[in-house]
Write an enzyme that holds these catalytic residues in place. Structure first.
Site, mmCIF file in Angstrom:
data_model
loop_
_atom_site.group_PDB
_atom_site.id
_atom_site.type_symbol
_atom_site.label_atom_id
_atom_site.label_comp_id
_atom_site.label_asym_id
_atom_site.label_seq_id
_atom_site.Cartn_x
_atom_site.Cartn_y
_atom_site.Cartn_z
ATOM 1 N N CYS A 38 -4.299 12.865 13.615
ATOM 2 C CA CYS A 38 -4.285 11.457 13.274
ATOM 3 C C CYS A 38 -4.234 10.668 14.565
ATOM 4 O O CYS A 38 -3.614 11.101 15.537
ATOM 5 C CB CYS A 38 -3.059 11.208 12.419
ATOM 6 S SG CYS A 38 -2.748 9.510 12.088
ATOM 7 N N ASP A 60 5.569 19.888 8.091
ATOM 8 C CA ASP A 60 6.435 21.062 8.005
ATOM 9 C C ASP A 60 7.697 20.807 7.167
ATOM 10 O O ASP A 60 8.161 21.689 6.447
ATOM 11 C CB ASP A 60 6.817 21.541 9.410
ATOM 12 C CG ASP A 60 7.452 20.431 10.256
ATOM 13 O OD1 ASP A 60 6.943 19.288 10.216
ATOM 14 O OD2 ASP A 60 8.453 20.696 10.938
ATOM 15 N N ILE A 116 9.284 6.697 16.691
ATOM 16 C CA ILE A 116 8.757 7.446 15.536
ATOM 17 C C ILE A 116 7.427 8.109 15.897
ATOM 18 O O ILE A 116 7.215 9.283 15.639
ATOM 19 C CB ILE A 116 8.540 6.505 14.322
ATOM 20 C CG1 ILE A 116 9.735 5.586 14.131
ATOM 21 C CG2 ILE A 116 8.149 7.290 13.075
ATOM 22 C CD1 ILE A 116 10.744 5.959 13.129
ATOM 23 N N LYS A 146 0.834 -1.216 0.000
ATOM 24 C CA LYS A 146 0.000 0.000 0.000
ATOM 25 C C LYS A 146 0.862 1.256 0.000
ATOM 26 O O LYS A 146 0.609 2.200 -0.741
ATOM 27 C CB LYS A 146 -0.902 -0.013 1.251
ATOM 28 C CG LYS A 146 -1.536 1.311 1.556
ATOM 29 C CD LYS A 146 -2.319 1.287 2.846
ATOM 30 C CE LYS A 146 -1.522 1.578 4.085
ATOM 31 N NZ LYS A 146 -1.188 2.996 4.308
ATOM 32 N N ASN A 147 1.906 1.253 0.829
ATOM 33 C CA ASN A 147 2.710 2.473 0.961
ATOM 34 C C ASN A 147 3.649 2.720 -0.227
ATOM 35 O O ASN A 147 4.330 3.734 -0.277
ATOM 36 C CB ASN A 147 3.517 2.458 2.269
ATOM 37 C CG ASN A 147 2.618 2.744 3.462
ATOM 38 O OD1 ASN A 147 1.440 3.040 3.303
ATOM 39 N ND2 ASN A 147 3.182 2.650 4.664
ATOM 40 N N ASP A 173 5.276 0.503 11.981
ATOM 41 C CA ASP A 173 4.045 -0.129 11.488
ATOM 42 C C ASP A 173 3.914 -1.597 11.915
ATOM 43 O O ASP A 173 2.911 -2.238 11.608
ATOM 44 C CB ASP A 173 3.966 -0.024 9.955
ATOM 45 C CG ASP A 173 3.606 1.383 9.499
ATOM 46 O OD1 ASP A 173 3.253 2.210 10.356
ATOM 47 O OD2 ASP A 173 3.686 1.655 8.282
ATOM 48 N N ARG A 218 1.266 14.471 13.336
ATOM 49 C CA ARG A 218 2.037 14.125 12.142
ATOM 50 C C ARG A 218 2.122 15.343 11.235
ATOM 51 O O ARG A 218 1.395 15.467 10.260
ATOM 52 C CB ARG A 218 1.402 12.939 11.417
ATOM 53 C CG ARG A 218 1.527 11.657 12.219
ATOM 54 C CD ARG A 218 0.805 10.530 11.571
ATOM 55 N NE ARG A 218 1.539 9.934 10.476
ATOM 56 C CZ ARG A 218 1.087 8.875 9.816
ATOM 57 N NH1 ARG A 218 -0.059 8.341 10.120
ATOM 58 N NH2 ARG A 218 1.808 8.365 8.836
ATOM 59 N N ARG A 230 -8.373 -0.297 5.283
ATOM 60 C CA ARG A 230 -7.552 0.755 4.658
ATOM 61 C C ARG A 230 -6.260 0.161 4.116
ATOM 62 O O ARG A 230 -5.679 0.682 3.176
ATOM 63 C CB ARG A 230 -7.192 1.821 5.705
ATOM 64 C CG ARG A 230 -8.290 2.801 5.998
ATOM 65 C CD ARG A 230 -7.749 3.941 6.826
ATOM 66 N NE ARG A 230 -6.452 4.342 6.321
ATOM 67 C CZ ARG A 230 -5.421 4.750 7.060
ATOM 68 N NH1 ARG A 230 -5.553 4.862 8.357
ATOM 69 N NH2 ARG A 230 -4.285 5.071 6.508
HETATM 70 C C1 UD1 Z 1 4.981 6.799 6.475
HETATM 71 C C2 UD1 Z 1 4.077 5.599 6.282
HETATM 72 C C3 UD1 Z 1 3.534 5.137 7.629
HETATM 73 C C4 UD1 Z 1 4.672 4.872 8.610
HETATM 74 C C5 UD1 Z 1 5.609 6.077 8.680
HETATM 75 C C6 UD1 Z 1 6.853 5.799 9.491
HETATM 76 C C7 UD1 Z 1 3.159 6.010 4.092
HETATM 77 C C8 UD1 Z 1 1.975 6.360 3.271
HETATM 78 N N1 UD1 Z 1 2.986 6.003 5.423
HETATM 79 O O1 UD1 Z 1 4.207 7.860 7.027
HETATM 80 O O2 UD1 Z 1 2.781 3.951 7.415
HETATM 81 O O3 UD1 Z 1 4.139 4.649 9.887
HETATM 82 O O4 UD1 Z 1 6.041 6.442 7.357
HETATM 83 O O5 UD1 Z 1 7.558 4.732 8.970
HETATM 84 O O6 UD1 Z 1 4.204 5.701 3.562
HETATM 85 N N2 UD1 Z 1 7.646 14.391 10.733
HETATM 86 C C9 UD1 Z 1 7.761 15.730 11.036
HETATM 87 N N3 UD1 Z 1 7.548 16.644 10.030
HETATM 88 C C10 UD1 Z 1 7.236 16.278 8.750
HETATM 89 C C11 UD1 Z 1 7.134 14.902 8.461
HETATM 90 C C12 UD1 Z 1 7.344 13.982 9.461
HETATM 91 O O7 UD1 Z 1 8.037 16.097 12.171
HETATM 92 O O8 UD1 Z 1 7.080 17.155 7.893
HETATM 93 C C13 UD1 Z 1 7.864 13.368 11.793
HETATM 94 C C14 UD1 Z 1 6.619 12.555 12.129
HETATM 95 O O9 UD1 Z 1 5.811 13.212 13.070
HETATM 96 C C15 UD1 Z 1 7.209 11.261 12.650
HETATM 97 C C16 UD1 Z 1 8.474 11.097 11.810
HETATM 98 O O10 UD1 Z 1 8.775 12.403 11.299
HETATM 99 O O11 UD1 Z 1 7.596 11.397 13.996
HETATM 100 C C17 UD1 Z 1 8.358 10.124 10.672
HETATM 101 O O12 UD1 Z 1 7.195 10.364 9.933
HETATM 102 P P1 UD1 Z 1 7.104 10.079 8.374
HETATM 103 O O13 UD1 Z 1 8.174 9.166 7.938
HETATM 104 O O14 UD1 Z 1 6.983 11.384 7.658
HETATM 105 O O15 UD1 Z 1 5.714 9.336 8.264
HETATM 106 P P2 UD1 Z 1 4.778 9.344 7.015
HETATM 107 O O16 UD1 Z 1 5.609 9.541 5.805
HETATM 108 O O17 UD1 Z 1 3.617 10.231 7.234
#
Ligand code: UD1
Length: 427
Positions: A125, A133, A336, A30-31, A314, A130, A407
């Protein structure tokens, strides 16, 4: 587009303690499928194969249709054809984004191809804050003007995005993917430092390369992208889902007589296999398969979630259920998403002995016998953990709100039923 059946008011009834034996085919990731669908916005047409027919895919399909894309789904063949040669808007409204945070993945492609994008700011969420930024900050460094107004991210790059040297303060999977998609059509070279190394990032890079992009280093923490003028339509098959593989590995370790998982990539689940080994569970590994049996004795192990190649967040909830059956105390720490523990309260209802220690840590004391009860699915992976718990519990468990499960897990109840589980959807 043909629609899947929604299960908002559906429940899952599972009778536990039935040994499972047989074969399970692992579905596409899915991801990986979600960013690949977003990447279709970079060209006129894309044919994607090995797409898991799950609810998040439907949400992304609806979003792209909302932009004016035309989508053809061959559900049984797991194929999706997306035609974007006549988009009518660059605005992804809240209605779609609220359903799925991964909608943010359309921001980079729309902005780089059309010089403009409007995407509703993703809401809160269940698994914790999440923010996006880092996506925004890096797009700004590529020359985009971005502001958030009335809950919408409004991004403009009239003269196109400019290749730049970028860095992620925190490793972000969709952040890396968004920037990679923005950079393939930007002017000049982009370097992404501290990039995510997840297999889904590499899969997206491989798709983009097939479409004509120039990308080096995907799968490492330094990705280099040389912008090109345009990309072309291709056919591409998505990698197998490593989280689905991990989930069935745990099911097999707990209740498998002999469970054979195929169509997977063992290297992508190495951290999970190593933790299973540490817990005293040994698997037979093939080139693209695993055979797993119920472990006689499970040892306690400590888990700390980390970006790939570390142990995935995950898989945290599912592994927690395994550790309720370990002989002794295990500590689980989610670095995470430190708030991702909604499944704990539900597992307590089934008889688990788990304590929240604060700071993203819980302790799991085993071995406890679980007994069936009514529980509530709260998010995708939490729901999977409840299914596992129900499969080993004594008696019947009813899981409410299984749309969370749908989902991300393709035909989960059919797959489990096929190997001997007693599981059915009820209203
Ligand atoms: C993706 C996966 C999700 C998985 C996660 C972590 C998809 C669609 N989803 O989510 O299933 O649980 O990776 O492996 O691929 N963060 C910030 N600022 C940002 C972006 C992220 O602070 O702009 C932080 C988040 O709060 C979190 C960490 O970075 O603590 C990692 O998040 P991130 O890897 O971005 O998760 P997703 O890409 O949303």
């Amino acid at each position: 587009m043909s629609f899947f059946r929604l299960s908002f008011s559906m429940k899952l009834e599972i009778s536990g303690q039935r040994e499972l034996s047989g074969e399970i085919r692992i579905s596409g990731a899915k991801n990986s499928a979600l960013p690949a669908m977003a990447a279709s916005l970079l060209t006129d047409e894309l044919l994607l194969e090995n797409i898991p027919m799950v609810e998040d895919i439907r949400s992304m399909a609806l979003l792209i249709e909302g932009l004016g894309g035309r989508i053809k789904i061959q559900k049984k063949k797991n194929k999706i054809k997306i035609n974007n040669n006549n988009l009518k808007t660059v605005e992804a409204p809240y209605e779609y984004v609220k359903k799925m945070r991964a909608s943010i993945l359309v921001l980079g492609p729309l902005l780089t191809r059309f010089g403009e994008a409007r995407v509703a700011y993703p809401g809160g969420c269940k698994i914790g804050a999440r923010p996006v930024d880092l996506h925004i900050e890096n797009l700004k460094r590529m020359g985009a003007e971005i502001r958030v107004e009335h809950g919408t991210i409004i991004a403009k790059a009239k003269d196109g995005l400019k290749g730049s040297r970028l860095s992620f303060e925190k490793v972000s999977v969709t952040g890396t993917e968004n920037i990679m998609m923005a950079a393939v059509l930007a002017e000049g070279e982009t370097i992404i430092e501290n990039a995510a190394k997840e297999p889904e990032v590499t899969d997206l890079a491989n798709l983009l390369i097939k479409m004509g992009a120039k990308i080096e280093g995907a799968g490492t923490d330094l990705i280099k992208i040389k912008g090109v003028k345009e990309l072309h339509p291709v056919e591409y098959s998505i990698i197998p889902d490593r989280i689905e593989t991990g989930t069935y590995l745990i099911i097999g370790s707990l209740i498998g007589k002999e469970l054979h998982l195929y169509n997977t990539i063992p290297e992508h689940v190495r951290s999970i296999v190593l933790k299973l080994n540490e817990a005293g569970i040994f698997l037979e590994e093939g080139k693209d398969s695993f055979t797993v049996k119920r472990a006689k004795k499970i040892l306690p192990v400590d888990i700390e979630t980390q970006p790939f190649p570390g142990f995935p967040t995950d898989m945290q909830a599912q592994f927690m259920v395994l550790l309720t059956q370990a002989e002794g105390r295990s500590i689980i720490r989610d670095t995470i998403f430190p708030g991702r523990f909604h499944h704990v309260d539900e597992l307590l209802r089934l008889g688990a002995n788990i304590k929240k220690l604060g700071n993203g840590e819980v302790s799991v004391m085993g071995k406890t016998e679980l007994s069936g009860a009514e529980v509530l699915a709260t998010d995708l992976r939490a729901s999977a953990s409840l299914v596992i718990a129900a499969l080993i519990a004594n008696g019947k468990t009813i899981i409410h709100d299984i749309f969370h499960l749908e989902r991300g897990y393709e035909r989960l109840s059919e797959k489990i039923k096929k190997v001997g589980g007693k599981i059915k959807k009820i209203k």
